[in-house]
Design a protein around this motif. Structure first.
Motif, PDB file in Angstrom:
ATOM      1  N   CYS A  10       0.843  -1.202   0.000  1.00  0.00           N
ATOM      2  CA  CYS A  10       0.000   0.000   0.000  1.00  0.00           C
ATOM      3  C   CYS A  10       0.879   1.253   0.000  1.00  0.00           C
ATOM      4  O   CYS A  10       1.831   1.355   0.769  1.00  0.00           O
ATOM      5  N   ILE A  11       0.523   2.199  -0.873  1.00  0.00           N
ATOM      6  CA  ILE A  11       1.259   3.469  -0.920  1.00  0.00           C
ATOM      7  C   ILE A  11       0.438   4.606  -0.311  1.00  0.00           C
ATOM      8  O   ILE A  11       0.793   5.779  -0.434  1.00  0.00           O
ATOM      9  N   CYS A  13      -2.621   5.777  -1.027  1.00  0.00           N
ATOM     10  CA  CYS A  13      -3.293   6.692  -1.962  1.00  0.00           C
ATOM     11  C   CYS A  13      -4.702   7.050  -1.489  1.00  0.00           C
ATOM     12  O   CYS A  13      -5.294   7.995  -1.985  1.00  0.00           O
ATOM     13  N   ALA A  14      -5.239   6.283  -0.564  1.00  0.00           N
ATOM     14  CA  ALA A  14      -6.555   6.548   0.057  1.00  0.00           C
ATOM     15  C   ALA A  14      -7.730   6.373  -0.898  1.00  0.00           C
ATOM     16  O   ALA A  14      -8.817   6.880  -0.629  1.00  0.00           O
ATOM     17  N   CYS A  16      -9.112   3.370  -1.652  1.00  0.00           N
ATOM     18  CA  CYS A  16     -10.023   2.313  -1.188  1.00  0.00           C
ATOM     19  C   CYS A  16     -11.072   2.794  -0.182  1.00  0.00           C
ATOM     20  O   CYS A  16     -12.241   2.435  -0.326  1.00  0.00           O
ATOM     21  N   CYS A  54      -7.178  -0.346  -6.887  1.00  0.00           N
ATOM     22  CA  CYS A  54      -5.962   0.000  -6.136  1.00  0.00           C
ATOM     23  C   CYS A  54      -4.782   0.036  -7.115  1.00  0.00           C
ATOM     24  O   CYS A  54      -4.528  -0.931  -7.821  1.00  0.00           O
TER      25      CYS A  54
HETATM   26 FE1  F3S Z   1      -3.413   1.637  -0.307  1.00  0.00          FE
HETATM   27 FE2  F3S Z   1      -4.393   0.706  -2.515  1.00  0.00          FE
HETATM   28 FE3  F3S Z   1      -5.980   1.562  -0.660  1.00  0.00          FE
HETATM   29  S1  F3S Z   1      -2.585   1.982  -2.304  1.00  0.00           S
HETATM   30  S2  F3S Z   1      -4.835   3.183   0.333  1.00  0.00           S
HETATM   31  S3  F3S Z   1      -4.617  -0.168  -0.506  1.00  0.00           S
HETATM   32  S4  F3S Z   1      -6.292   1.789  -2.827  1.00  0.00           S
END
Ligand code: F3S
Length: 62
Positions: A10-11, A13-14, A16, A54
């Motif tokens: 996860c980066i 990106c918010a 989800c 995502c």
């Molecule tokens: Fe992370 Fe992907 Fe959610 S980058 S914030 S898991 S959409």
């Protein structure tokens, strides 16, 4: 069904929690987390949308 977020991937990106706020939220570390419980039937499609969108494929819904 359950949802999982790979925090290593996860980066933050918010996207989800925007797509599926009942299932995903952002934590203080800037990464997303999924609820621990089974996904309610009526929001499974949203969770799967988040999985598909995502940008780094950090989400698994199964
Ligand atoms: Fe992370 Fe992907 Fe959610 S980058 S914030 S898991 S959409």
């Amino acid at each position: 069904m359950k949802a999982y977020v790979d925090k290593e991937t996860c980066i933050g990106c918010a996207l989800c929690p925007t797509i599926s706020p009942d299932i995903f939220s952002m934590e203080d570390d800037g990464k997303a987390v999924a609820i621990d419980d089974q996904i309610p039937e009526d929001v499974v499609a949203d969770a799967q949308d988040a999985e598909e969108q995502c940008p780094v494929a950090a989400i698994t819904v199964d």
